[in-house]
Enzyme design. Structure first.
Site, PDB file in Angstrom:
ATOM      1  N   LYS A 128       1.774 -10.531  -4.138  1.00  0.00           N
ATOM      2  CA  LYS A 128       2.748  -9.486  -3.613  1.00  0.00           C
ATOM      3  C   LYS A 128       4.051 -10.154  -3.615  1.00  0.00           C
ATOM      4  CE  LYS A 128      -0.867  -6.846  -1.361  1.00  0.00           C
ATOM      5  NZ  LYS A 128      -1.695  -6.986  -0.022  1.00  0.00           N
ATOM      6  N   GLY A 153       0.811  -1.257  -0.004  1.00  0.00           N
ATOM      7  CA  GLY A 153      -0.021   0.062  -0.200  1.00  0.00           C
ATOM      8  C   GLY A 153       0.937   1.262  -0.063  1.00  0.00           C
ATOM      9  N   ASP A 186      -3.360 -13.222  -2.349  1.00  0.00           N
ATOM     10  CA  ASP A 186      -3.177 -11.797  -2.504  1.00  0.00           C
ATOM     11  C   ASP A 186      -1.908 -11.675  -2.045  1.00  0.00           C
ATOM     12  OD1 ASP A 186      -4.002  -8.680  -2.261  1.00  0.00           O
ATOM     13  OD2 ASP A 186      -2.876  -9.105  -0.402  1.00  0.00           O
ATOM     14  N   GLY A 222      -5.783   1.029   2.152  1.00  0.00           N
ATOM     15  CA  GLY A 222      -6.351   2.405   2.191  1.00  0.00           C
ATOM     16  C   GLY A 222      -6.469   3.379   1.121  1.00  0.00           C
ATOM     17  N   ILE A 232       3.662   2.059   1.515  1.00  0.00           N
ATOM     18  CA  ILE A 232       4.963   2.024   2.020  1.00  0.00           C
ATOM     19  C   ILE A 232       5.668   2.144   0.815  1.00  0.00           C
ATOM     20  CG2 ILE A 232       6.771   0.675   3.128  1.00  0.00           C
ATOM     21  CD1 ILE A 232       4.650  -1.310   4.170  1.00  0.00           C
TER      22      ILE A 232
HETATM   23  N1  HSE Z   1      -6.807  -6.944   0.602  1.00  0.00           N
HETATM   24  C1  HSE Z   1      -5.367  -6.408   0.652  1.00  0.00           C
HETATM   25  C2  HSE Z   1      -5.093  -6.653   2.267  1.00  0.00           C
HETATM   26  C3  HSE Z   1      -5.584  -5.127   0.419  1.00  0.00           C
HETATM   27  O1  HSE Z   1      -5.567  -6.870   3.098  1.00  0.00           O
HETATM   28  O2  HSE Z   1      -3.839  -6.438   2.353  1.00  0.00           O
HETATM   29  C4  HSE Z   1      -4.388  -4.366  -0.007  1.00  0.00           C
HETATM   30  O3  HSE Z   1      -3.544  -4.921  -0.997  1.00  0.00           O
END
Ligand code: HSE
Length: 402
Positions: A200, A129, A196, A297, A131
């Protein structure tokens, strides 16, 4: 005037439009140019929004407008984000995104097209996000021998695990609380199953190693099997359980995993609580550097996106460019992984465990036996667990130690 378009007017796209407005003087001073959001692409209309007059529904309006130099893709998902991104880059427009799914699936192709077209493709907001971690990571990887990049990459699961740790709550109750607070989706699978985080870690690993692993070659476990008693037993030995993405460079290849880990509480990652994220970079001579901050966010994500936009306006291809290639042949499996693992079994006794494992650390023997194995290759530990199964043992939990 540098004119841009935003694809998707949701939480992230709206945050970008607002941040550009609020910071227009500072951006102009740093980027040496004024920025204007000329279009916002969305299926919906926003008559009450101050940006309502910028909304268009037809992507060809944006792609065909020679005044548009850059597109912020904030739609999420692979399609049509893939087609829109290729279209934008081929039309000579730079693209900035927060969409980790499309970067993990197609980032190598986008970077190649961007280079061919002399434009930029940046995705700082796709991991961690707000960072600012990807640009320093690319820089660090150049002058260090990086052994590992790892981190808490998903805020939703970290919130759930924090709740289980601090309040002794169960998984279902903690998930419901995360949903009520808006941290977890109604369908939470992408977060709680580790999907998710696997996207990443694919991106982080690619930036550090130059090799993008397809996510299907990343060993991925979520947190749905973590029980209250596992969290409590970990706490009883001064540890926390965290969902980690890890990418290690070893044995001539790259081993990427997403799984829950038991972490000693004096490790900085153990202290990352709630929806916060952290990324650690480990190597020589840097030792261990940690980046910490809000992982999601509108504000934090918009901050990372606008940071990329400003870099491109200011420096174009002179800005730090990520570079990696898809490399499924580099992926290593977990078999040769060496470590200690926490197990909980029903149907066998501590005496059975002590007979089969060499000096296990027994944590409890109250209806189920919970223990930590000696340090061994995972494939060898599997062989010993098979013996417990032959004795009637039923595996209830298996969590690696960091
Ligand atoms: N669903 C993701 C999380 C949102 O909870 O980190 C940000 O990528």
């Amino acid at each position: 005037m540098y004119k841009i378009a935003i694809l998707g007017f949701g939480v992230v796209g709206g945050g970008v439009a607002r941040l550009i407005d609020e910071n227009k003087n500072e951006i102009a001073a740093f980027a040496n140019d004024q920025v204007e959001v000329k279009y916002i692409l969305d299926l919906r209309d926003f008559p009450d929004s101050p940006y309502g007059d910028k909304v268009v529904h037809d992507y060809s309006v944006i792609i065909g407008d020679p005044e548009i130099s850059l597109i912020v893709e904030a739609m999420g998902g692979s399609h049509p984000a893939y087609e829109y991104t290729v279209g934008a880059l081929r039309a000579g427009k730079s693209v900035v995104t927060s969409n980790k799914e499309v970067v993990a699936n197609y980032g190598d192709e986008f970077l190649r097209i961007a280079e061919e077209e002399g434009v930029c493709y940046l995705f700082e907001a796709s991991v961690g996000g707000g960072i600012p971690v990807l640009a320093p990571l690319i820089n660090c990887a150049k002058q260090n021998k990086i052994r590992e990049v790892r981190g808490i990459l998903n805020g939703t699961t970290n919130y759930i695990l924090t709740k289980m740790y601090t309040l002794g709550a169960g998984f279902d109750e903690s998930l419901r609380d995360a949903q009520n607070k808006g941290y977890a989706e109604k369908n939470p699978d992408a977060d709680v199953l580790g999907i998710d985080a696997s996207r990443k870690i694919a991106i982080l690993g690619a930036l550090v190693t130059g090799k993008l692993l397809p996510t299907e070659l990343i060993h991925t476990e979520g947190i749905t099997g973590i029980r209250r008693e596992d969290v409590q037993r970990a706490a009883s030995i001064g540890c926390a359980i965290k969902l980690l993405g890890r990418c290690r460079i070893a044995d001539g290849g790259v081993r990427a995993t997403v799984a829950p880990y038991i972490i000693a509480s004096d490790e900085p990652l153990a202290g990352v609580m709630g929806v916060y994220n952290a990324v650690e970079l480990i190597g020589d001579p840097i030792e261990c550097a940690m980046f910490y901050g809000p992982g999601a966010g509108a504000g934090p994500t918009a901050s990372a996106i606008v940071g990329d936009v400003v870099q491109i306006i200011r420096a174009g291809r002179g800005a730090i460019q990520p570079a990696f290639e898809r490399s499924p042949e580099s992926a290593l499996t977990m078999d040769s992984e060496v470590g200690r693992i926490y197990y909980a079994y029903e149907g066998v006794s501590a005496a059975d465990v002590e007979r089969i494992f060499d000096e296990p650390c027994i944590l409890s023997d109250d209806g189920e036996v919970a223990f930590i194995s000696p340090e061994m290759k995972e494939i060898e530990l599997e062989g010993l667990c098979e013996k417990l199964r032959e004795l009637g043992g039923v595996l209830k939990s298996k969590i690696r130690l960091l």
